[in-house]
Design an enzyme around this catalytic site. Structure first.
Site, PDB file in Angstrom:
ATOM      1  N   GLY A 131      -2.099  12.795  -0.284  1.00 10.06           N
ATOM      2  CA  GLY A 131      -1.492  11.469  -0.232  1.00 10.06           C
ATOM      3  C   GLY A 131      -1.697  10.917   1.162  1.00 10.06           C
ATOM      4  N   GLN A 279      31.461 -16.816   7.660  1.00 12.76           N
ATOM      5  CA  GLN A 279      30.538 -16.323   8.694  1.00 12.76           C
ATOM      6  C   GLN A 279      29.888 -14.998   8.306  1.00 12.76           C
ATOM      7  OE1 GLN A 279      32.324 -16.173  12.610  1.00 12.76           O
ATOM      8  NE2 GLN A 279      31.166 -17.976  13.218  1.00 12.76           N
ATOM      9  N   GLU A 363      -0.417   2.475   0.250  1.00 10.18           N
ATOM     10  CA  GLU A 363      -1.408   2.118   1.277  1.00 10.18           C
ATOM     11  C   GLU A 363      -0.973   2.620   2.657  1.00 10.18           C
ATOM     12  OE1 GLU A 363      -3.525  -1.532   0.764  1.00 10.18           O
ATOM     13  OE2 GLU A 363      -3.340  -1.389  -1.406  1.00 10.18           O
ATOM     14  N   GLY A 364      -0.364   3.804   2.608  1.00  7.79           N
ATOM     15  CA  GLY A 364       0.115   4.465   3.807  1.00  7.79           C
ATOM     16  C   GLY A 364       1.602   4.227   3.995  1.00  7.79           C
TER      17      GLY A 364
HETATM   18  N1  CAA Z   1      -9.609   2.595  10.529  1.00  8.42           N
HETATM   19  C1  CAA Z   1     -10.855   3.068  10.643  1.00  8.42           C
HETATM   20  N2  CAA Z   1     -11.141   4.376  10.762  1.00  8.42           N
HETATM   21  C2  CAA Z   1     -10.118   5.227  10.770  1.00  8.42           C
HETATM   22  C3  CAA Z   1      -8.774   4.805  10.645  1.00  8.42           C
HETATM   23  C4  CAA Z   1      -8.547   3.430  10.540  1.00  8.42           C
HETATM   24  N3  CAA Z   1      -7.313   2.922  10.403  1.00  8.42           N
HETATM   25  N4  CAA Z   1      -7.977   5.895  10.662  1.00  8.42           N
HETATM   26  C5  CAA Z   1      -8.778   6.962  10.805  1.00  8.42           C
HETATM   27  N5  CAA Z   1     -10.068   6.558  10.871  1.00  8.42           N
HETATM   28  C6  CAA Z   1     -11.254   7.396  11.024  1.00  8.42           C
HETATM   29  C7  CAA Z   1     -11.291   8.034  12.418  1.00  8.42           C
HETATM   30  O1  CAA Z   1     -11.926   7.195  13.353  1.00  8.42           O
HETATM   31  C8  CAA Z   1     -12.070   9.298  12.167  1.00  8.42           C
HETATM   32  O2  CAA Z   1     -13.439   8.992  12.115  1.00  8.42           O
HETATM   33  P1  CAA Z   1     -14.521   9.971  12.836  1.00  8.42           P
HETATM   34  O3  CAA Z   1     -14.283  11.349  12.330  1.00  8.42           O
HETATM   35  O4  CAA Z   1     -15.832   9.370  12.450  1.00  8.42           O
HETATM   36  O5  CAA Z   1     -14.225   9.889  14.299  1.00  8.42           O
HETATM   37  C9  CAA Z   1     -11.650   9.689  10.752  1.00  8.42           C
HETATM   38  O6  CAA Z   1     -11.168   8.492  10.132  1.00  8.42           O
HETATM   39  C10 CAA Z   1     -10.578  10.754  10.724  1.00  8.42           C
HETATM   40  O7  CAA Z   1      -9.520  10.311  11.548  1.00  8.42           O
HETATM   41  P2  CAA Z   1      -8.378  11.282  12.040  1.00  8.42           P
HETATM   42  O8  CAA Z   1      -8.991  12.508  12.648  1.00  8.42           O
HETATM   43  O9  CAA Z   1      -7.419  10.484  12.859  1.00  8.42           O
HETATM   44  O10 CAA Z   1      -7.735  11.727  10.671  1.00  8.42           O
HETATM   45  P3  CAA Z   1      -6.267  12.173  10.380  1.00  8.42           P
HETATM   46  O11 CAA Z   1      -6.358  13.039   9.214  1.00  8.42           O
HETATM   47  O12 CAA Z   1      -5.582  12.691  11.602  1.00  8.42           O
HETATM   48  O13 CAA Z   1      -5.502  10.803  10.036  1.00  8.42           O
HETATM   49  C11 CAA Z   1      -4.918   9.022   8.548  1.00  8.42           C
HETATM   50  C12 CAA Z   1      -6.030   9.890   9.153  1.00  8.42           C
HETATM   51  C13 CAA Z   1      -4.834   7.744   9.369  1.00  8.42           C
HETATM   52  C14 CAA Z   1      -3.572   9.685   8.506  1.00  8.42           C
HETATM   53  C15 CAA Z   1      -5.445   8.756   7.141  1.00  8.42           C
HETATM   54  O14 CAA Z   1      -5.547   9.962   6.421  1.00  8.42           O
HETATM   55  C16 CAA Z   1      -4.620   7.772   6.372  1.00  8.42           C
HETATM   56  O15 CAA Z   1      -4.744   6.568   6.580  1.00  8.42           O
HETATM   57  N6  CAA Z   1      -3.801   8.265   5.419  1.00  8.42           N
HETATM   58  C17 CAA Z   1      -3.065   7.408   4.500  1.00  8.42           C
HETATM   59  C18 CAA Z   1      -3.865   7.201   3.263  1.00  8.42           C
HETATM   60  C19 CAA Z   1      -3.390   6.013   2.496  1.00  8.42           C
HETATM   61  O16 CAA Z   1      -3.109   4.956   3.017  1.00  8.42           O
HETATM   62  N7  CAA Z   1      -3.373   6.169   1.177  1.00  8.42           N
HETATM   63  C20 CAA Z   1      -3.058   5.082   0.325  1.00  8.42           C
HETATM   64  C21 CAA Z   1      -3.692   5.256  -1.004  1.00  8.42           C
HETATM   65  S1  CAA Z   1      -4.378   3.813  -1.652  1.00  8.42           S
HETATM   66  C22 CAA Z   1      -3.128   2.935  -2.398  1.00  8.42           C
HETATM   67  O17 CAA Z   1      -1.979   3.188  -2.204  1.00  8.42           O
HETATM   68  C23 CAA Z   1      -3.605   1.805  -3.200  1.00  8.42           C
HETATM   69  C24 CAA Z   1      -2.700   1.358  -4.264  1.00  8.42           C
HETATM   70  O18 CAA Z   1      -2.742   1.839  -5.368  1.00  8.42           O
HETATM   71  C25 CAA Z   1      -1.780   0.230  -3.989  1.00  8.42           C
END
Ligand code: CAA
Length: 379
Positions: A131, A279, A363-364
Protein backbone atom coordinates in the site's frame (compact mmCIF):
# COMPACT_ATOMS: atom_id res chain seq x y z
CA UNK A 1 0.01 38.02 -8.01
CA UNK A 2 -3.39 37.63 -9.63
CA UNK A 3 -6.07 35.72 -7.74
CA UNK A 4 -8.80 36.33 -10.35
CA UNK A 5 -10.23 33.40 -12.24
CA UNK A 6 -10.63 33.86 -16.00
CA UNK A 7 -14.02 33.82 -17.73
CA UNK A 8 -13.22 30.31 -19.00
CA UNK A 9 -12.51 29.14 -15.46
CA UNK A 10 -15.76 30.63 -14.19
CA UNK A 11 -17.67 28.96 -17.03
CA UNK A 12 -16.20 25.54 -16.20
CA UNK A 13 -16.98 26.07 -12.52
CA UNK A 14 -20.58 26.98 -13.30
CA UNK A 15 -21.04 24.05 -15.69
CA UNK A 16 -19.75 21.64 -13.04
CA UNK A 17 -21.97 23.22 -10.37
CA UNK A 18 -25.06 22.91 -12.60
CA UNK A 19 -24.24 19.32 -13.45
CA UNK A 20 -23.73 18.44 -9.78
CA UNK A 21 -27.00 20.05 -8.70
CA UNK A 22 -29.19 18.73 -11.50
CA UNK A 23 -27.68 15.32 -12.24
CA UNK A 24 -25.79 14.18 -9.16
CA UNK A 25 -27.82 15.48 -6.23
CA UNK A 26 -30.99 13.52 -7.03
CA UNK A 27 -30.38 9.97 -5.85
CA UNK A 28 -27.02 10.56 -4.17
CA UNK A 29 -28.31 9.30 -0.79
CA UNK A 30 -29.75 6.11 -2.32
CA UNK A 31 -26.61 5.42 -4.34
CA UNK A 32 -24.56 5.76 -1.16
CA UNK A 33 -26.90 3.52 0.81
CA UNK A 34 -27.05 0.77 -1.84
CA UNK A 35 -23.47 1.15 -3.06
CA UNK A 36 -24.80 1.88 -6.53
CA UNK A 37 -22.31 3.09 -9.13
CA UNK A 38 -23.53 6.35 -10.78
CA UNK A 39 -23.41 4.81 -14.25
CA UNK A 40 -25.79 7.19 -16.05
CA UNK A 41 -24.24 10.21 -14.38
CA UNK A 42 -20.70 9.12 -15.28
CA UNK A 43 -21.82 8.65 -18.89
CA UNK A 44 -23.10 12.24 -18.89
CA UNK A 45 -19.86 13.42 -17.31
CA UNK A 46 -18.09 11.94 -20.32
CA UNK A 47 -20.46 13.65 -22.75
CA UNK A 48 -19.85 16.99 -21.00
CA UNK A 49 -16.08 16.54 -21.19
CA UNK A 50 -15.41 16.03 -17.47
CA UNK A 51 -13.56 12.73 -17.91
CA UNK A 52 -10.71 13.97 -20.08
CA UNK A 53 -10.59 17.62 -19.17
CA UNK A 54 -6.86 18.23 -19.54
CA UNK A 55 -6.24 15.97 -22.54
CA UNK A 56 -5.27 17.54 -25.85
CA UNK A 57 -8.33 17.89 -28.15
CA UNK A 58 -6.50 15.81 -30.79
CA UNK A 59 -7.09 12.84 -28.43
CA UNK A 60 -10.72 13.85 -27.73
CA UNK A 61 -9.90 15.78 -24.56
CA UNK A 62 -11.06 19.18 -23.38
CA UNK A 63 -7.65 20.85 -23.64
CA UNK A 64 -8.21 22.64 -20.34
CA UNK A 65 -5.72 23.56 -17.66
CA UNK A 66 -5.34 22.03 -14.21
CA UNK A 67 -6.96 25.06 -12.54
CA UNK A 68 -10.18 24.29 -14.47
CA UNK A 69 -9.93 20.69 -13.35
CA UNK A 70 -9.59 21.73 -9.67
CA UNK A 71 -12.62 23.99 -9.96
CA UNK A 72 -14.74 21.26 -11.55
CA UNK A 73 -13.56 18.67 -9.03
CA UNK A 74 -14.53 20.95 -6.15
CA UNK A 75 -18.06 21.51 -7.46
CA UNK A 76 -18.71 17.85 -8.21
CA UNK A 77 -17.23 16.70 -4.89
CA UNK A 78 -19.49 19.08 -2.95
CA UNK A 79 -22.37 16.87 -3.97
CA UNK A 80 -21.07 13.41 -4.85
CA UNK A 81 -17.54 12.35 -3.94
CA UNK A 82 -18.22 8.89 -5.37
CA UNK A 83 -18.65 10.41 -8.83
CA UNK A 84 -15.67 12.70 -8.37
CA UNK A 85 -13.25 9.89 -7.56
CA UNK A 86 -14.21 8.21 -10.84
CA UNK A 87 -13.50 11.53 -12.54
CA UNK A 88 -10.24 12.05 -10.69
CA UNK A 89 -8.79 8.62 -11.43
CA UNK A 90 -9.75 8.79 -15.11
CA UNK A 91 -8.38 12.33 -15.58
CA UNK A 92 -5.30 12.50 -13.39
CA UNK A 93 -4.00 8.98 -13.24
CA UNK A 94 -5.09 7.24 -16.41
CA UNK A 95 -5.48 9.92 -19.10
CA UNK A 96 -2.63 12.09 -17.90
CA UNK A 97 -0.30 9.08 -17.53
CA UNK A 98 -1.06 7.88 -21.05
CA UNK A 99 -0.83 11.31 -22.61
CA UNK A 100 2.47 12.12 -20.90
CA UNK A 101 4.24 8.77 -21.26
CA UNK A 102 2.30 6.66 -23.78
CA UNK A 103 3.31 5.97 -27.38
CA UNK A 104 1.31 7.49 -30.23
CA UNK A 105 -0.25 4.06 -30.88
CA UNK A 106 -1.26 3.72 -27.21
CA UNK A 107 -2.79 7.19 -27.28
CA UNK A 108 -4.76 6.48 -30.45
CA UNK A 109 -5.92 3.10 -29.21
CA UNK A 110 -6.75 3.92 -25.58
CA UNK A 111 -6.49 7.60 -24.69
CA UNK A 112 -8.96 8.77 -27.36
CA UNK A 113 -11.67 6.53 -25.89
CA UNK A 114 -10.78 7.27 -22.26
CA UNK A 115 -10.74 11.04 -22.73
CA UNK A 116 -14.13 11.08 -24.43
CA UNK A 117 -15.61 9.00 -21.61
CA UNK A 118 -16.51 6.16 -23.99
CA UNK A 119 -14.62 3.87 -21.62
CA UNK A 120 -13.20 4.23 -18.10
CA UNK A 121 -9.71 3.51 -16.86
CA UNK A 122 -8.25 2.27 -13.58
CA UNK A 123 -4.84 2.67 -11.96
CA UNK A 124 -3.53 -0.50 -10.32
CA UNK A 125 -0.64 -0.03 -7.91
CA UNK A 126 -1.89 -1.16 -4.49
CA UNK A 127 -1.63 -4.80 -3.47
CA UNK A 128 -2.60 -6.74 -0.36
CA UNK A 129 0.94 -6.18 0.98
CA UNK A 130 1.98 -3.09 -0.95
CA UNK A 131 0.00 0.00 0.00
CA UNK A 132 2.14 2.85 1.32
CA UNK A 133 5.25 0.79 0.55
CA UNK A 134 4.53 0.73 -3.14
CA UNK A 135 8.01 -0.53 -4.06
CA UNK A 136 7.08 -4.00 -2.74
CA UNK A 137 5.15 -5.15 -5.80
CA UNK A 138 4.37 -8.87 -5.70
CA UNK A 139 2.48 -8.91 -9.00
CA UNK A 140 4.89 -10.21 -11.62
CA UNK A 141 5.27 -9.42 -15.31
CA UNK A 142 7.56 -12.11 -16.67
CA UNK A 143 9.31 -11.15 -19.88
CA UNK A 144 8.40 -13.76 -22.50
CA UNK A 145 9.89 -12.09 -25.56
CA UNK A 146 7.06 -10.35 -27.35
CA UNK A 147 4.70 -10.34 -24.37
CA UNK A 148 4.66 -10.21 -20.55
CA UNK A 149 3.03 -12.94 -18.50
CA UNK A 150 1.14 -11.16 -15.74
CA UNK A 151 0.32 -12.86 -12.43
CA UNK A 152 -0.85 -11.44 -9.12
CA UNK A 153 -3.52 -9.55 -7.24
CA UNK A 154 -4.30 -5.84 -6.93
CA UNK A 155 -6.38 -4.31 -4.13
CA UNK A 156 -8.58 -1.28 -3.57
CA UNK A 157 -8.90 -0.51 -7.26
CA UNK A 158 -11.22 2.41 -8.04
CA UNK A 159 -13.33 1.71 -11.18
CA UNK A 160 -12.37 -1.93 -10.60
CA UNK A 161 -15.44 -3.45 -12.24
CA UNK A 162 -16.44 -0.57 -14.50
CA UNK A 163 -13.14 0.14 -16.27
CA UNK A 164 -12.18 -1.29 -19.65
CA UNK A 165 -8.49 -0.37 -19.45
CA UNK A 166 -6.20 -0.92 -16.46
CA UNK A 167 -2.73 0.54 -15.92
CA UNK A 168 -1.04 -2.21 -13.93
CA UNK A 169 2.29 -1.97 -12.11
CA UNK A 170 4.16 -5.30 -11.92
CA UNK A 171 7.63 -6.54 -11.10
CA UNK A 172 9.77 -7.86 -13.98
CA UNK A 173 13.27 -7.74 -12.46
CA UNK A 174 12.97 -8.31 -8.68
CA UNK A 175 16.73 -8.00 -8.21
CA UNK A 176 16.45 -4.36 -9.35
CA UNK A 177 13.73 -3.67 -6.75
CA UNK A 178 11.64 -0.62 -7.73
CA UNK A 179 13.74 -0.14 -10.87
CA UNK A 180 12.52 -3.52 -12.15
CA UNK A 181 8.83 -2.56 -12.13
CA UNK A 182 6.89 -2.10 -15.37
CA UNK A 183 3.62 -0.32 -16.09
CA UNK A 184 1.40 -2.32 -18.46
CA UNK A 185 -1.86 -1.47 -20.19
CA UNK A 186 -4.21 -4.37 -19.56
CA UNK A 187 -7.54 -4.72 -21.31
CA UNK A 188 -10.49 -6.09 -19.41
CA UNK A 189 -11.10 -8.69 -22.13
CA UNK A 190 -7.62 -10.23 -21.93
CA UNK A 191 -7.89 -13.91 -20.92
CA UNK A 192 -6.82 -14.54 -17.32
CA UNK A 193 -8.08 -11.18 -16.05
CA UNK A 194 -10.75 -11.37 -13.36
CA UNK A 195 -12.55 -8.79 -11.25
CA UNK A 196 -12.49 -9.88 -7.59
CA UNK A 197 -14.53 -8.97 -4.53
CA UNK A 198 -16.18 -5.58 -4.16
CA UNK A 199 -15.29 -3.65 -1.00
CA UNK A 200 -18.10 -2.62 1.37
CA UNK A 201 -16.78 0.81 2.30
CA UNK A 202 -17.31 3.47 4.98
CA UNK A 203 -17.51 6.26 2.38
CA UNK A 204 -17.51 6.96 -1.36
CA UNK A 205 -19.85 3.98 -1.43
CA UNK A 206 -21.16 4.76 -4.91
CA UNK A 207 -17.73 4.20 -6.44
CA UNK A 208 -16.76 0.62 -7.19
CA UNK A 209 -13.65 -0.54 -5.41
CA UNK A 210 -12.49 -4.06 -6.18
CA UNK A 211 -9.61 -6.43 -5.98
CA UNK A 212 -8.35 -7.67 -9.35
CA UNK A 213 -6.81 -11.02 -10.17
CA UNK A 214 -4.35 -11.73 -12.98
CA UNK A 215 -3.61 -15.33 -13.90
CA UNK A 216 -1.21 -15.86 -16.80
CA UNK A 217 -2.50 -12.77 -18.60
CA UNK A 218 -0.52 -12.28 -21.82
CA UNK A 219 0.13 -8.57 -22.23
CA UNK A 220 1.77 -7.58 -25.54
CA UNK A 221 5.09 -5.78 -25.23
CA UNK A 222 3.64 -2.78 -27.08
CA UNK A 223 1.38 -2.27 -24.05
CA UNK A 224 4.30 -1.37 -21.78
CA UNK A 225 4.43 2.31 -20.86
CA UNK A 226 7.91 3.78 -21.21
CA UNK A 227 11.16 1.89 -21.18
CA UNK A 228 11.79 -1.39 -19.35
CA UNK A 229 11.76 -0.68 -15.58
CA UNK A 230 10.00 2.68 -15.84
CA UNK A 231 6.87 1.50 -13.99
CA UNK A 232 7.63 2.81 -10.50
CA UNK A 233 8.75 6.22 -11.70
CA UNK A 234 5.65 6.27 -13.89
CA UNK A 235 3.44 5.57 -10.86
CA UNK A 236 5.15 8.22 -8.72
CA UNK A 237 4.96 10.83 -11.46
CA UNK A 238 1.28 10.11 -12.10
CA UNK A 239 0.47 10.22 -8.38
CA UNK A 240 2.05 13.67 -8.03
CA UNK A 241 -0.74 14.98 -10.27
CA UNK A 242 -3.35 12.62 -8.87
CA UNK A 243 -2.86 14.22 -5.47
CA UNK A 244 -4.03 17.56 -6.86
CA UNK A 245 -7.24 15.82 -7.92
CA UNK A 246 -7.79 14.24 -4.49
CA UNK A 247 -6.90 17.52 -2.77
CA UNK A 248 -9.65 19.23 -4.76
CA UNK A 249 -12.01 16.37 -3.96
CA UNK A 250 -11.30 16.95 -0.26
CA UNK A 251 -11.80 20.69 -0.77
CA UNK A 252 -15.19 20.02 -2.37
CA UNK A 253 -16.29 17.71 0.43
CA UNK A 254 -15.33 20.43 2.95
CA UNK A 255 -16.98 23.29 1.10
CA UNK A 256 -20.11 21.22 0.45
CA UNK A 257 -20.43 20.47 4.18
CA UNK A 258 -19.74 24.10 5.08
CA UNK A 259 -22.45 25.42 2.74
CA UNK A 260 -24.97 22.98 4.20
CA UNK A 261 -24.00 23.96 7.75
CA UNK A 262 -24.20 27.68 6.97
CA UNK A 263 -27.69 27.34 5.48
CA UNK A 264 -28.85 25.20 8.34
CA UNK A 265 -27.48 27.62 10.94
CA UNK A 266 -29.44 30.46 9.34
CA UNK A 267 -32.72 28.54 9.52
CA UNK A 268 -32.61 26.45 12.65
CA UNK A 269 -33.72 28.20 15.81
CA UNK A 270 -32.75 27.47 19.39
CA UNK A 271 -33.07 29.57 22.54
CA UNK A 272 -35.35 31.91 20.56
CA UNK A 273 -32.94 32.83 17.74
CA UNK A 274 -31.36 31.28 14.63
CA UNK A 275 -28.41 29.21 15.81
CA UNK A 276 -26.16 31.32 13.53
CA UNK A 277 -26.66 34.11 16.08
CA UNK A 278 -24.86 32.07 18.75
CA UNK A 279 -21.15 32.72 18.98
CA UNK A 280 -20.48 29.01 19.50
CA UNK A 281 -21.75 28.45 15.96
CA UNK A 282 -20.18 31.61 14.52
CA UNK A 283 -16.73 30.52 15.72
CA UNK A 284 -17.17 27.16 14.01
CA UNK A 285 -18.30 28.77 10.75
CA UNK A 286 -15.38 31.21 10.83
CA UNK A 287 -12.86 28.40 11.31
CA UNK A 288 -14.45 26.29 8.59
CA UNK A 289 -14.47 29.13 6.04
CA UNK A 290 -10.88 30.14 6.83
CA UNK A 291 -9.60 26.59 6.49
CA UNK A 292 -11.49 26.04 3.25
CA UNK A 293 -10.08 29.20 1.70
CA UNK A 294 -6.56 28.14 2.70
CA UNK A 295 -7.12 24.66 1.25
CA UNK A 296 -8.44 26.17 -1.99
CA UNK A 297 -5.36 28.40 -2.29
CA UNK A 298 -3.08 25.37 -1.88
CA UNK A 299 -5.04 23.42 -4.50
CA UNK A 300 -4.89 26.31 -6.95
CA UNK A 301 -1.20 26.86 -6.26
CA UNK A 302 -0.42 23.21 -7.04
CA UNK A 303 -2.57 23.40 -10.18
CA UNK A 304 -0.82 26.62 -11.26
CA UNK A 305 2.58 24.99 -10.67
CA UNK A 306 1.56 22.11 -12.94
CA UNK A 307 0.15 24.41 -15.61
CA UNK A 308 3.27 26.61 -15.57
CA UNK A 309 5.58 23.59 -15.95
CA UNK A 310 7.00 24.00 -12.43
CA UNK A 311 7.61 21.04 -10.14
CA UNK A 312 4.41 20.20 -8.28
CA UNK A 313 5.32 17.13 -6.19
CA UNK A 314 5.59 19.27 -3.04
CA UNK A 315 2.71 21.67 -3.67
CA UNK A 316 0.41 18.78 -4.70
CA UNK A 317 1.27 16.80 -1.56
CA UNK A 318 0.84 19.90 0.62
CA UNK A 319 -2.56 20.57 -0.95
CA UNK A 320 -3.67 16.99 -0.33
CA UNK A 321 -2.29 16.87 3.21
CA UNK A 322 -4.01 20.09 4.22
CA UNK A 323 -7.26 19.81 2.25
CA UNK A 324 -7.93 16.27 3.47
CA UNK A 325 -7.45 17.37 7.09
CA UNK A 326 -9.78 20.29 6.48
CA UNK A 327 -12.34 17.94 4.90
CA UNK A 328 -12.30 15.73 7.98
CA UNK A 329 -12.47 18.59 10.49
CA UNK A 330 -15.08 20.57 8.55
CA UNK A 331 -17.43 17.65 8.03
CA UNK A 332 -17.26 16.73 11.72
CA UNK A 333 -18.18 20.31 12.62
CA UNK A 334 -20.94 20.38 9.99
CA UNK A 335 -22.51 17.32 11.63
CA UNK A 336 -22.15 19.00 15.03
CA UNK A 337 -23.88 22.18 13.84
CA UNK A 338 -26.76 20.07 12.49
CA UNK A 339 -27.10 18.32 15.88
CA UNK A 340 -29.32 15.23 15.69
CA UNK A 341 -30.26 16.05 12.07
CA UNK A 342 -26.61 15.77 11.14
CA UNK A 343 -26.64 12.16 12.22
CA UNK A 344 -29.31 11.10 9.72
CA UNK A 345 -28.89 10.59 6.01
CA UNK A 346 -31.38 13.16 4.64
CA UNK A 347 -29.17 16.09 5.62
CA UNK A 348 -26.12 14.89 3.61
CA UNK A 349 -23.45 15.92 6.12
CA UNK A 350 -23.01 12.47 7.66
CA UNK A 351 -22.23 11.11 4.16
CA UNK A 352 -19.73 13.91 3.54
CA UNK A 353 -18.09 13.09 6.88
CA UNK A 354 -17.74 9.43 5.89
CA UNK A 355 -16.50 10.40 2.40
CA UNK A 356 -13.90 12.79 3.86
CA UNK A 357 -11.93 10.02 5.56
CA UNK A 358 -10.72 8.36 2.36
CA UNK A 359 -9.03 11.57 1.23
CA UNK A 360 -6.56 11.06 4.10
CA UNK A 361 -5.85 7.54 2.90
CA UNK A 362 -5.86 7.04 -0.87
CA UNK A 363 -3.23 8.27 -3.31
CA UNK A 364 -0.95 8.18 -0.30
CA UNK A 365 -1.92 8.55 3.35
CA UNK A 366 -1.30 11.86 5.13
CA UNK A 367 1.92 10.34 6.45
CA UNK A 368 3.04 9.59 2.87
CA UNK A 369 2.31 13.20 1.89
CA UNK A 370 4.67 14.31 4.66
CA UNK A 371 7.35 11.97 3.29
CA UNK A 372 6.89 13.42 -0.20
CA UNK A 373 6.98 17.01 1.13
CA UNK A 374 10.03 16.47 3.29
CA UNK A 375 11.87 14.68 0.44
CA UNK A 376 11.43 17.85 -1.61
CA UNK A 377 12.39 20.15 1.29
CA UNK A 378 15.59 18.21 1.93
CA UNK A 379 16.64 17.83 -1.71
N1 CAA B 1 7.80 11.94 -7.54
C1 CAA B 1 8.69 11.42 -8.39
N2 CAA B 1 9.52 10.41 -8.07
C2 CAA B 1 9.44 9.93 -6.84
C3 CAA B 1 8.52 10.42 -5.88
C4 CAA B 1 7.70 11.48 -6.28
N3 CAA B 1 6.78 12.01 -5.45
N4 CAA B 1 8.66 9.71 -4.74
C5 CAA B 1 9.64 8.81 -4.96
N5 CAA B 1 10.11 8.95 -6.22
C6 CAA B 1 11.17 8.17 -6.86
C7 CAA B 1 12.53 8.49 -6.23
O1 CAA B 1 13.14 9.59 -6.85
C8 CAA B 1 13.29 7.21 -6.46
O2 CAA B 1 13.75 7.18 -7.79
P1 CAA B 1 15.25 6.65 -8.12
O3 CAA B 1 15.40 5.31 -7.50
O4 CAA B 1 15.30 6.67 -9.61
O5 CAA B 1 16.18 7.63 -7.47
C9 CAA B 1 12.21 6.14 -6.35
O6 CAA B 1 10.96 6.80 -6.60
C10 CAA B 1 12.18 5.47 -4.99
O7 CAA B 1 12.10 6.49 -4.02
P2 CAA B 1 12.38 6.21 -2.49
O8 CAA B 1 13.69 5.50 -2.35
O9 CAA B 1 12.18 7.49 -1.75
O10 CAA B 1 11.25 5.16 -2.15
P3 CAA B 1 10.55 4.90 -0.78
O11 CAA B 1 10.12 3.51 -0.84
O12 CAA B 1 11.39 5.33 0.38
O13 CAA B 1 9.30 5.90 -0.78
C11 CAA B 1 7.08 6.53 -1.43
C12 CAA B 1 8.46 6.01 -1.86
C13 CAA B 1 7.07 8.03 -1.64
C14 CAA B 1 6.73 6.21 0.00
C15 CAA B 1 6.15 5.81 -2.40
O14 CAA B 1 6.21 4.42 -2.20
C16 CAA B 1 4.73 6.28 -2.31
O15 CAA B 1 4.39 7.33 -2.85
N6 CAA B 1 3.86 5.47 -1.67
C17 CAA B 1 2.42 5.72 -1.65
C18 CAA B 1 1.77 5.02 -2.79
C19 CAA B 1 0.42 5.58 -3.08
O16 CAA B 1 0.19 6.77 -3.12
N7 CAA B 1 -0.51 4.68 -3.38
C20 CAA B 1 -1.80 5.09 -3.80
C21 CAA B 1 -2.42 4.05 -4.66
S1 CAA B 1 -3.25 4.69 -6.03
C22 CAA B 1 -4.81 5.15 -5.52
O17 CAA B 1 -5.08 5.27 -4.37
C23 CAA B 1 -5.71 5.49 -6.63
C24 CAA B 1 -7.14 5.37 -6.34
O18 CAA B 1 -7.73 4.33 -6.50
C25 CAA B 1 -7.89 6.58 -5.92
Amino acid sequence: MNFELTEEHLAVQEAARDFAQTELLPGVIERDEHQKFPAEQVKKMGELGFLGMMVDPQYNGGGMDTVSYVLAMEEISKVDASASVVMSVNNSLVCWGLEKYGTEEQKQKYLTRLASGEILGAFCLSEPEAGSDATMQRTTAEDKGDYYLLNGTKNWITNGSTASVYLVMAQTHPELRHKGINALIVERTMPGFEVGAKENKLGIRGSDTHSLLFTDVKVPKENRIGEDGFGFRFAMSVLNGGRIGIASQALGIASGAYELALNYARQRKSFGVEIAKHQAIQFKLADMATNIDAARLLCLQAASDKDAGRDYAKSGAMAKLFASRVAMETTIEAVQIHGGYGFVKEYHVERLMRDAKITQIYEGTSEIQKIVISRELLK
